[in-house]
Scaffold this active site. Structure first.
Site, PDB file in Angstrom:
ATOM      1  N   CYS A   1       0.805  -1.222   0.000  1.00 31.63           N
ATOM      2  CA  CYS A   1       0.000   0.000   0.000  1.00 31.63           C
ATOM      3  C   CYS A   1       0.842   1.278   0.000  1.00 31.63           C
ATOM      4  O   CYS A   1       0.289   2.374  -0.057  1.00 31.63           O
ATOM      5  CB  CYS A   1      -0.943   0.000   1.185  1.00 31.63           C
ATOM      6  SG  CYS A   1      -1.941  -1.506   1.260  1.00 31.63           S
TER       7      CYS A   1
ATOM      8  N   HIS B   1      -9.717   2.030  -0.036  1.00 29.36           N
ATOM      9  CA  HIS B   1      -8.268   1.836  -0.021  1.00 29.36           C
ATOM     10  C   HIS B   1      -7.816   1.315  -1.384  1.00 29.36           C
ATOM     11  O   HIS B   1      -8.095   0.172  -1.741  1.00 29.36           O
ATOM     12  CB  HIS B   1      -7.894   0.857   1.083  1.00 29.36           C
ATOM     13  CG  HIS B   1      -6.420   0.772   1.341  1.00 29.36           C
ATOM     14  ND1 HIS B   1      -5.500   1.513   0.638  1.00 29.36           N
ATOM     15  CD2 HIS B   1      -5.706   0.036   2.226  1.00 29.36           C
ATOM     16  CE1 HIS B   1      -4.285   1.225   1.074  1.00 29.36           C
ATOM     17  NE2 HIS B   1      -4.386   0.337   2.039  1.00 29.36           N
TER      18      HIS B   1
END
Length: 498
Positions: free
Chosen positions: A217, A398
């Protein structure tokens, strides 16, 4: 005999040269590299809020949400029978996601243009998102180099978190059905993460560094930071940098469900699923998708061609938690290190940062740890309320490998999107010649809100509070945090430039 003598003489000469080299020390030091400043001159994005910077930013600051319910069609299981599709869908505990709106209307991602043409057989969805966002960013920067020298001085740095898992699922089905001969010759090129950079490089003929970070991420942020350093080091003058992701598919969603990372309480109300910093958060809103691309440029190069400058890349900090595969250390040491290193490189003090775009993914532990890290590092500045911060994942979910890049764009836009306060009389300013520096101090940027922040976590108190509404304020420096599985952390610091 004569030949042996000549050979002997050459050997002696070589030994003498070898001994002279070592007796003199070694090579001269590398050449001194002058300081090169890096600025942002172009932006492009594809997000669950829409295709394009303008539509995404407008919807973001107005508090709209790009998260919706997942359908069976979203799972990309067309090669499977209906019974298998229904069973798989039923097994998923989380059924919400940040999905890019597709279609031919303005603000929608046009699949026919970017994904489904005959020329795009080697292009998976995550690559197509990067191509679309890069096209917008380059047009925004008004940068389409034509000379060989310009192309050699332009590179690409675009990463992704997972590549094309849907292609892997389809290929594994062929093995189970003993139909491996039907496997596409484009299978490998479609799943390789570096092919996003590769396709952008090939489309425009860019022959500088062709780079792809893969750090979960934090990928998008690392790709931007690495690209900035390539410019600072003198490898190139321009870099097309960012992240991309397209992991809305059965296997990816199932994998995150099994890791218990996803929200499960809000399947009936998907727009409320992603709620960073809120007491009712229960896991990051199911996987989001999209791409964020920036054109980074050496300052003097940008000035020379009269480029529009959004902001300067002032700092890039990295760290490792060295603690756990998915959880941050409870004291937030990794986040503190990354932010501290970005600040040190920037030359700015903590109290000069106006806005932080937090990584906060709506997980119970992660959000609290990041808040603690911000509170620790920014101390009185945070407690005073002068430091604004928010997590934009409430609106888009996300985006994994694209998250750091999209959120870096939001940070740049927070600085660049100037709002003129209502109490400024522009006619009086023009007539009476008020100094430009004074006017600049009155102009305001806008910090985006944290969506679904109804009851903030108890860690917040007083003026130390995430934004629950977009705020017009002076923003000269903004920090963007990105943290990933494996304990990898990255912070990017952007600042306005006069």
């Amino acid at each position: 005999m004569a030949m042996a003598r000549r050979y002997s003489n050459r050997l002696v000469s070589s030994i003498i040269q070898f001994s002279r080299f070592y007796s003199s020390g070694s090579f001269d030091p590398p050449p001194f590299l002058p300081h090169r400043r890096v600025v942002v001159t172009g932006l492009g994005m594809v997000t669950p809020l829409g295709c394009g910077v303008e539509v995404t930013w407008k919807r973001l600051i107005e508090g709209e949400c790009g998260i919706r319910a997942v359908t069976i069609e979203d799972l990309k299981m067309n090669g499977f029978d209906r019974e298998t599709q229904l069973h798989t869908f039923d097994q998923l505990t989380s059924k919400v996601a940040g999905i890019v709106p597709c279609g031919a209307n303005p603000g929608e991602f046009n699949e026919e243009l970017w994904l489904n043409s005959k020329d795009h057989r080697s292009i998976a969805r995550f690559i197509s998102y990067a191509l679309c966002a890069a096209d917008e960013a380059l047009r925004d920067a008004n940068y389409m180099p034509t000379t060989q020298d310009e192309k050699e001085r332009t590179g690409v740095s675009i990463g992704a978190g997972t590549g094309s898992i849907s292609d892997i699922l389809d290929a594994s089905k062929m093995i189970c059905e003993k139909k491996l001969r039907r496997l596409s010759p484009f299978f490998i090129p479609r799943i390789l993460i570096n092919m996003a950079s590769g396709h952008v490089s090939m489309k425009y003929g860019f022959q500088g560094p062709n780079h792809a970070a893969v750090t979960a991420c934090a990928t998008g942020a690392h790709s931007i930071g690495d690209a900035a350093r390539m410019i600072q080091f003198g490898d190139v003058d321009v870099m097309v940098a960012g992240g991309t992701e397209a992991s809305i598919d059965a296997l990816s969603i199932a994998g995150f469900c099994r890791s218990r990372a996803l929200t499960t309480k809000y399947n009936a109300v998907p727009e409320e699923a992603s709620r960073p910093f809120d007491c009712a958060r229960d896991g990051f809103c199911n996987i989001g998708e999209g791409s964020g691309i920036l054109v980074l440029e050496e300052l003097e190069h940008a000035k020379k061609r009269g480029a529009k400058v959004y902001a300067e890349v002032r700092g890039y900090g990295m760290s490792g938690d060295a603690y756990h595969i998915t959880q941050p250390h409870g004291d937030g040491r990794g986040a503190v290190l990354a932010m501290t290193r970005a600040l040190k490189q920037s030359g700015l003090n903590p109290n000069q940062v106006d806005y932080i775009n937090a990584h906060a993914t709506s997980t119970p532990l992660g959000d609290a740890v990041e808040a603690k890290a911000i509170q620790s590092l920014f101390s009185d500045h945070a407690a005073s309320g002068a430091l604004a911060f928010s997590s934009t994942k409430g609106a888009i979910g996300h985006l994994l490998g694209a998250a750091g890049a999209v959120e870096a764009l939001f940070s740049v836009l927070a600085i660049h999107h100037i709002v003129i306060p209502r109490n400024i009389d522009l006619y009086a300013v023009i007539l009476f010649g008020v100094p430009l520096a004074y006017i600049h101090n009155l102009l305001q940027g806008i910090a985006p809100l944290t969506l679904n922040l109804s009851k903030p976590d108890p860690i917040f108190s007083g003026n130390f509070m995430p934004l629950s509404a977009s705020k017009k304020m002076s923003i000269k420096a903004a920090l963007s945090n990105s943290f990933g599985f494996g304990g990898t952390n990255s912070s990017l610091l952007f600042a306005s430039i006069d």
